[in-house]
Enzyme design. Structure first.
Site, PDB file in Angstrom:
ATOM      1  CG  PHE A 191      -1.566   1.227   1.629  1.00  0.00           C
ATOM      2  CD1 PHE A 191      -2.080   2.123   0.704  1.00  0.00           C
ATOM      3  CD2 PHE A 191      -1.647   1.549   2.979  1.00  0.00           C
ATOM      4  CE1 PHE A 191      -2.653   3.323   1.108  1.00  0.00           C
ATOM      5  CE2 PHE A 191      -2.225   2.723   3.398  1.00  0.00           C
ATOM      6  CZ  PHE A 191      -2.723   3.616   2.465  1.00  0.00           C
ATOM      7  CB  ILE A 192       2.767   3.024   2.647  1.00  0.00           C
ATOM      8  CG1 ILE A 192       1.533   3.105   3.552  1.00  0.00           C
ATOM      9  CG2 ILE A 192       3.574   4.318   2.736  1.00  0.00           C
ATOM     10  CD1 ILE A 192       1.858   3.190   5.037  1.00  0.00           C
ATOM     11  CG  ASP A 228       6.199  -6.663  -1.539  1.00  0.00           C
ATOM     12  OD1 ASP A 228       5.635  -7.705  -1.153  1.00  0.00           O
ATOM     13  OD2 ASP A 228       5.804  -5.514  -1.241  1.00  0.00           O
ATOM     14  CB  THR A 269       0.254  -7.849   2.772  1.00  0.00           C
ATOM     15  OG1 THR A 269       1.488  -7.132   2.889  1.00  0.00           O
ATOM     16  CG2 THR A 269       0.089  -8.763   3.987  1.00  0.00           C
ATOM     17  CG  ASP A 271      10.815 -13.408   4.010  1.00  0.00           C
ATOM     18  OD1 ASP A 271      11.433 -12.660   4.797  1.00  0.00           O
ATOM     19  OD2 ASP A 271       9.818 -14.066   4.351  1.00  0.00           O
ATOM     20  CB  ILE A 272      13.177  -8.394   4.484  1.00  0.00           C
ATOM     21  CG1 ILE A 272      12.210  -8.656   5.643  1.00  0.00           C
ATOM     22  CG2 ILE A 272      12.563  -7.454   3.464  1.00  0.00           C
ATOM     23  CD1 ILE A 272      11.892  -7.419   6.454  1.00  0.00           C
ATOM     24  CE1 TYR A 320       3.895  -2.895  12.547  1.00  0.00           C
ATOM     25  CE2 TYR A 320       2.907  -1.284  14.038  1.00  0.00           C
ATOM     26  CZ  TYR A 320       3.416  -1.614  12.797  1.00  0.00           C
ATOM     27  OH  TYR A 320       3.448  -0.668  11.801  1.00  0.00           O
ATOM     28  N   GLY A 347      -7.451  -4.913  25.164  1.00  0.00           N
ATOM     29  CA  GLY A 347      -6.184  -4.195  25.095  1.00  0.00           C
ATOM     30  C   GLY A 347      -6.113  -3.124  24.021  1.00  0.00           C
ATOM     31  CD  GLU A 348      -9.630  -1.080  19.336  1.00  0.00           C
ATOM     32  OE1 GLU A 348      -9.555  -0.562  18.215  1.00  0.00           O
ATOM     33  OE2 GLU A 348     -10.633  -1.699  19.742  1.00  0.00           O
TER      34      GLU A 348
END
Length: 309
Positions: A11-12, A31, A35, A51-52, A142, A268-269
């Site tokens: 996306f970005i 990439d 995703t 894959d990185i 994350y 936990g949000e």
């Protein structure tokens, strides 16, 4: 300049790659398409599916690419998956990053632009909006990995002289955002509304986020490319929008007749998140050009056109 954009089919990253090419730079994209979509790779960019964490593939790419800049957007980006699978999250967002940075040092890369997070960096905020001096207290793996990467970048600058600009994004939205899965509430809601499906609001919908349009994020990357030295910058609007308001705006723009349906909140949000981007304005010369109303309209137009294809 010769630029490698990891996650450049996403996306970005794909929007950033478009902008680099438009400014006359040479762009390569790496990439794994987990995703991202190959159709997002812009014309004129070279592409490697990898894959990185694949050290061999990275070494081959850096060995032939002779990159001046690494623009790192590849990530395990699902906060909820990071909670459920923290080892996997760290394997991508820490080990993958280190694999890239070691190759960057070996092959003479001069600068790293890192897609960090503001939304997940500060945890429940002490004050609103949060600037870069706010304590970093991520409450998800994350967010922890993004903070760890910023710390590693400091190490590589001090030890090897590798400059880096970390852009702490707020909640980014816009065309090409993947509406499948848990990330990107605007894309998820818009897609469901166009399909005639029922969107679901978690909890009471009063949780707020800072929604920044991808076009403004792209401009931050262009300015980071020109920035001399290293730094950490929030990229956000300074405006809180709750999920209920977002739902109603999208319902009006899509013409949907869906109900406003709520479900149990996610444990936990985070309740509130909003960023102060004053440092980016002062030091990068960045400014906000897409207010939420305009950004939502452009995003809805994109998903409408996708539906009509």
């Amino acid at each position: 300049m010769n630029i490698l954009v990891t996650g450049g089919a996403g996306f970005i990253g794909s929007h950033v790659a478009d902008a680099f090419l438009a400014e006359g730079h040479s762009v390569s994209i790496m990439d794994d398409l987990s995703t991202g979509r190959e159709r997002n790779v812009p014309h004129g960019a070279s592409f490697m599916k990898a894959d990185i964490r694949d050290a061999g593939a990275i070494e081959r790419l850096f060995g032939t690419g002779r990159f001046d800049v690494l623009c790192h957007h590849a990530a395990q980006m699902d906060v909820r998956r990071s909670v459920a699978e923290p080892v996997f999250d760290a394997s991508v967002n820490v080990i993958g990053v280190l694999t890239l940075l070691e190759a960057a040092i070996r092959h003479g890369v001069k600068k790293v632009i890192f897609a960090s997070t503001g939304g997940a960096m500060y945890g429940e905020q002490d004050y609103f909006p949060a600037d870069e001096k706010h304590p970093a207290r991520p409450v998800s793996p994350y967010g922890v990995t993004k903070l760890a990467t910023e710390r590693y970048l400091h190490f590589y600058r001090v030890t090897y002289g590798l400059d880096s600009v970390s852009l702490r994004y707020a909640n980014v939205y816009g065309p090409r955002q993947n509406p499948e899965g848990e990330a990107g509430v605007i894309a998820i809601f818009a897609k469901k509304m166009f399909r005639g499906e029922q969107p679901v609001i978690n909890g009471d919908g009063k949780q707020t986020r800072d929604y920044v349009y991808v076009g403004d994020v792209v401009r931050a990357n262009l300015l980071a490319l020109r920035y001399g030295g290293s730094g950490i910058f929030n990229i956000g609007t300074g405006v809180e929008t709750d999920v209920n308001a977002l739902f109603r705006n999208l319902k009006a723009l899509t013409g949907s007749n869906c109900a406003e349906k709520h479900a149990d909140g996610k444990k936990g949000e985070q309740l509130r998140s909003v960023l102060d981007a004053g440092k980016a304005v002062r030091e990068l010369g960045w400014s906000l050009t897409y207010p939420l109303e305009e950004g939502l309209r452009l995003t809805v137009d994109y998903f409408r056109s996708e539906r009509e294809e």
